[in-house]
Design a protein around this motif. Structure first.
Motif, short mmCIF file in Angstrom:
data_model
loop_
_atom_site.label_atom_id
_atom_site.label_comp_id
_atom_site.label_asym_id
_atom_site.label_seq_id
_atom_site.Cartn_x
_atom_site.Cartn_y
_atom_site.Cartn_z
N LEU A 24 -5.65 4.37 3.63
CA LEU A 24 -5.55 3.00 3.14
C LEU A 24 -4.34 2.28 3.73
O LEU A 24 -4.30 1.06 3.78
CB LEU A 24 -5.40 2.99 1.61
N ILE A 25 -3.32 3.07 4.12
CA ILE A 25 -2.08 2.45 4.59
C ILE A 25 -2.13 2.30 6.11
O ILE A 25 -2.36 3.29 6.81
CB ILE A 25 -0.86 3.32 4.25
N ALA A 35 0.93 4.07 -2.84
CA ALA A 35 0.65 5.47 -2.50
C ALA A 35 1.72 6.37 -3.11
O ALA A 35 1.41 7.37 -3.74
CB ALA A 35 0.61 5.64 -0.98
N GLN A 57 0.83 -1.21 0.00
CA GLN A 57 0.00 0.00 0.00
C GLN A 57 0.86 1.26 0.00
O GLN A 57 0.56 2.23 -0.69
CB GLN A 57 -0.92 0.01 1.23
N SER A 64 -5.31 9.19 -0.61
CA SER A 64 -6.09 8.28 0.24
C SER A 64 -5.17 7.68 1.30
O SER A 64 -4.89 6.49 1.27
CB SER A 64 -6.69 7.16 -0.59
#
Lengths: 448, 488
Positions: free
Chosen positions: A317-318, A299, A295, A314
């Protein structure tokens, strides 16, 4: 340009003291203005990004600017010869960190702002104490004992959070004592390794106790599953050992022993093995252990050179996007070019730290400043290297930027140590000049 | 020996570490960034899909392959056969395949838009529309290639060896892009294996097409390889237990039957070629001579050559996700001999084979495969033709061309010939099962030697028969169609 005004302009002062002083103040004011402008601009963007105009973002920015300026003034009052450029670079990192925190959660950013205040206080305190460094020298034994006791106690009373059992609850807030042990480690090692006189150096035998102490700390940290901190402690020890003794052979031997320990850890601990496998191919175990690294990489890749723009990514998400992975979040929204700039800021901070160490005549102070810089360098390298898949990932914070009070206070203490030593260096130099010319620095202006 | 010196050394170490961080960050994003971004796991792309209307995808002639309707939903060409033929090129939006929709999502969804355009979207209520893109592929030609694969499983890939443009890439079986909406809930169940882009990722036993690698190794390591006369006696024998080569008389009795405990490497149809030059051996695809060459070279040299030609490596093309072939180091004579003729554990992907052919056709330089022709109105064109790597020296390339030309004029590839053009190529018949009832995979890889029509092709038809009888005629038809389409 930053480097040339290093360590309170010590070298230049011998030539044209007043001139160099003036020059430094002008350039630093510009830098400070630029950092405050960055703060204002990014928070204005954040105010607009959430649909309705968020006036609290502007208030937050105002507060942040005030805190920064206040800390700056306080620092200059306490230590007139402090390295102002160093302070402003750190302030930039703090502002960047708070911007990103605010973008993710306003309440978390508020909490982090309080921690920043505590951090600046710690910096000012450390700076003041460092002027009387001799006290610390005598405190090194208690520090060492306290470090081992606290880490050992954590094995029994520690709370687990984020996979490591190294937190304690103090009045409702979780505190990570291993962060403060870092500061203690630098002071203890400096006291043990410092010898006065330029060509005196400790023998290897004299350093066996400090070696054992570091090994003890590292072992305790490994037992608490805080691999990153253990690696850091060992790494900083090696760097300080080399600096104090200059022995290539012994240093190499210690590094080899460390490597052997790392290989042993790979075979003994399942979680170490998983880390290495995930590092080699995060995509193979995407749905489980590889998720975080993959992730993070996506990113960074999504941000591209110039980023998606503040508030457009976003980050959530991580996993650990506020703490360990904040670098990936910054790269996603600000871009890789900015990310490289950020790496450069850390590099300059470290360079200035080492230059402060270099211009100190006192062995203990010099090693303290060097150890502080080494800690910042190594921690930054380990976490950014882990995020970009250069080395296996170990969960530690990005100094001054990640969310978290303990880390902020500890690293601000390192900066305080550097500032205090910079100030002491300048005073020493002034005294020397006074002796030479039988007058103050003002008369130095008349020199050709 | 003082502290200041040590500190300066450490200072240099710190600066190096930071430089390493910055350099690696740039390097890794430059090399893998587009891959990671296009990864089906990257939900940033799918979340952007709902915020931005994706742009159109057209082929090189402007044929519309994918578009968005008024509601922003994806629609595909109404021609069902073309839809199936181009499915792997276009790619689904559901993370099953990596095609143009994910590789070029950056443009289609406007991720490359400037800050101004992004801010505009932020404030306007209108849905932003991403850029249209045009691909290098010729949808008509791809459709034709797909139709020739018919009921068979297999793949065709056609590339311009001068520019690297992929003109056709068809895989069978395929899936229907229009029906993919029903894939998640199970109402659409595509044929097993239909999501695999066989051209780029199909890992096949190469059979005799691997002799291209063996020939290059011979050119590099055997003295006088081009002038020497090789001898095919029809059989090379091995002892099973040790895998070592033994004299044929030990292993084979007077009637030609192989004795218990031994095995023999023979040519297709037990042919005995007699004395041949290297070029002739290649053209007639003589297993005995090539196995002999492999034995003479040894595993190390063959492996080194294979790796220099891309095997065991990693293709990092920004416009095509592709795998390399694999060469597993043989442990004894038996394995070494078979590895030299494309059996044993040899693996080739059609794209890897095609890269070798392209390099031979293009004087040694393999071009980077390209699929993106233009973005938007063309003001932001793609990178343009780019040499991926010089795989062969000019001499090696020229010799390979002669070998491949002879293969089509008087060797196993005769049925690939095209009237009025010089076709060069290599056939392959890959044994994939010890069961004789299972037919071998048919391969043909070759090119037209022409400045006007610089097309290279790779055809694999699974379990269909010999390369010369099955794959070569298909290649010939597709090359012919490519010429026709570009004449009009």
């Amino acid at each position: 340009m930053f480097v040339s005004f290093a360590t309170g302009g010590a070298r230049r002062m011998t030539m044209t003291a007043a001139k160099s002083k003036k020059l430094r103040h002008v350039s630093v004011a510009g830098l400070l203005a630029a950092v405050l402008l960055f703060c204002a601009a990014s928070f204005t963007m954040l105010a607009f990004s959430k649909g309705a105009f968020d006036y609290r973002a502007l208030l937050f920015a105002l507060l942040l600017c005030a805190v920064t300026v206040f800390a700056y003034i306080a620092l200059v009052l306490i230590a007139p010869h402090a390295d102002r450029c160093l302070f402003i670079l750190v302030a930039f990192l703090v502002i960047l960190g708070l911007t990103v925190q605010y973008r993710m959660s306003a309440s978390a950013a508020m909490h982090q702002l309080l921690m920043t205040l505590a951090g600046y206080a710690a910096m000012l305190g450390a700076c003041a104490v460092m002027k009387k460094a001799a006290i610390l020298k005598y405190l090194s034994i208690p520090f060492a004992a306290a470090s081992i006791l606290v880490l050992a106690a954590l094995l029994f009373v520690g709370k687990e959070s984020g996979g490591a059992k190294n937190w304690i609850s103090v009045g409702g807030t979780l505190v990570q004592p291993s962060e403060f042990v870092k500061v203690a480690l630098v002071i203890v090692l400096s006291a043990a390794m410092a010898r006065d006189g330029i060509n005196k150096r400790p023998t290897v035998r004299e350093l066996v106790p400090s070696m054992l102490f570091t090994a003890c700390i590292a072992a305790l940290l490994v037992m608490e599953k805080d691999l990153g901190a253990a690696m850091l402690a060992a790494g900083v020890f090696v760097m300080m050992f080399f600096t104090a003794t200059g022995r290539f052979g012994t240093t190499l031997l210690i590094i080899l022993a460390g490597a052997a320990a790392a290989v042993a850890a790979y075979y003994v601990f399942e979680h170490v093995r998983v880390r290495v496998e995930v590092w080699q191919d995060p995509w193979a175990t995407y749905s489980t252990s590889g998720y975080q690294i993959a992730q993070g990489l996506m990113a960074i890749a999504s941000g591209g050179l110039w980023g998606e723009g503040l508030g457009m990514g976003s980050p959530s998400l991580i996993p650990a996007y506020r703490t360990d992975y904040v670098f990936a979040v910054i790269c996603e929204e600000f871009g890789i070019v900015f990310g490289v700039g950020l790496i450069a800021v850390y590099a300059i901070i470290v360079v200035r730290g080492v230059l402060i160490a270099l211009s100190s005549k006192d062995g203990f102070r010099s090693l303290c400043a060097f150890g502080s810089a080494a800690f910042i360098a190594l921690q930054t390298f380990i976490i950014i290297g882990g995020v970009i898949k250069l080395i296996p990932l170990t969960g530690i914070t990005l100094p001054f930027v990640s969310y978290g009070g303990s880390s902020m206070i500890a690293f601000m203490t390192f900066i305080g140590i550097m500032q205090g030593i910079a100030s002491a260096n300048a005073r020493e130099l002034e005294r020397e000049l006074d002796d030479e010319h039988d007058g103050g620095p003002d008369t130095a202006e008349d020199e050709p | 020996m003082n502290r200041a010196r040590n500190m300066r050394i450490m200072l240099a170490v710190f600066i190096l570490l930071f430089a390493l961080l910055a350099g690696y960050l740039f390097y890794i994003i430059d090399a893998y960034g587009d891959y990671w971004f296009a990864s089906p796991y990257n939900t940033r792309v799918s979340s952007q899909r709902s915020a931005v209307t994706a742009g159109d995808i057209r082929d090189r002639r402007g044929v519309l392959l994918a578009s968005s309707d008024a509601q922003g939903a994806r629609t595909y060409t109404a021609d069902e056969e073309m839809r199936l033929a181009t499915a792997h090129i276009v790619g689904d939006g559901y993370g099953q395949t990596i095609g143009a929709q994910s590789l070029f999502a950056k443009y289609l969804l406007g991720f490359d838009a400037g800050i101004a355009a992004r801010l505009e979207t932020l404030f306007s209520k209108e849905k932003r529309r991403g850029d249209d893109i045009a691909l290098t592929v010729d949808a008509e030609l791809t459709k034709y290639a797909y139709s020739l694969l018919a009921e068979n499983r297999g793949t065709v890939m056609l590339m311009n060896y001068k520019t690297g443009e992929v003109l056709a890439m068809a895989n069978s079986p395929s899936f229907d892009l229009e029906a993919m909406a029903g894939y998640a809930d199970g109402s659409y169940v595509p044929v097993d294996g239909s999501f695999v882009n066989r051209a780029a990722m199909g890992r096949y036993t190469p059979g005799s097409t691997f002799k291209i690698v063996t020939v290059v190794a011979a050119l590099r390591y055997l003295p006088n390889a081009t002038s020497r006369v090789f001898k095919c006696e029809g059989c090379i024998a091995f002892e099973n237990s040790s895998g070592e080569r033994v004299d044929v008389s030990v292993a084979v009795d007077a009637d030609g039957n192989v004795r218990e405990g031994y095995s023999a490497l023979r040519d297709y149809g037990n042919e005995i070629h007699g004395e041949l030059t290297l070029k002739e051996a290649f053209a007639h695809s003589c297993n005995n001579i090539f196995a002999g060459i492999a034995l003479e070279l040894g595993a190390d040299k063959l492996m080194k050559t294979a790796e220099s030609l891309g095997l065991n490596g990693e293709y990092i093309f920004s416009e095509l996700v592709a795998y390399c072939g694999e060469y597993d180091k043989p442990n004894n004579d038996y394995e070494l001999a078979w590895s030299g003729v494309g059996q044993y554990k040899d693996i080739m992907t059609p794209v890897n084979t095609l890269m070798l052919v392209c390099a031979a056709a293009n004087g040694g330089d393999a071009m980077t495969p390209r699929l993106l022709m233009k973005v938007g109105d063309g003001s932001r064109a793609s990178t343009g033709a780019e040499v991926y790597k010089q795989l062969l020296s000019a001499g090696e390339a020229a010799f390979l061309c002669e070998c491949m030309e002879l293969t089509v004029t008087e060797g196993t590839g005769a049925r690939a010939a095209l009237e009025g053009f010089t076709v060069c190529g290599k056939t392959g018949t890959a044994e994939v099962s010890s069961n004789d009832a299972v037919k071998p995979h048919a391969w043909f890889a070759g090119f037209i030697d022409s400045a006007e029509y610089p097309y290279a092709i790779c055809v694999v038809i699974e379990n269909a028969g010999t390369g010369g009888s099955v794959a070569a005629p298909v290649a010939s038809k597709i090359l012919n169609r490519a010429i026709e389409l570009n004449q009009s």
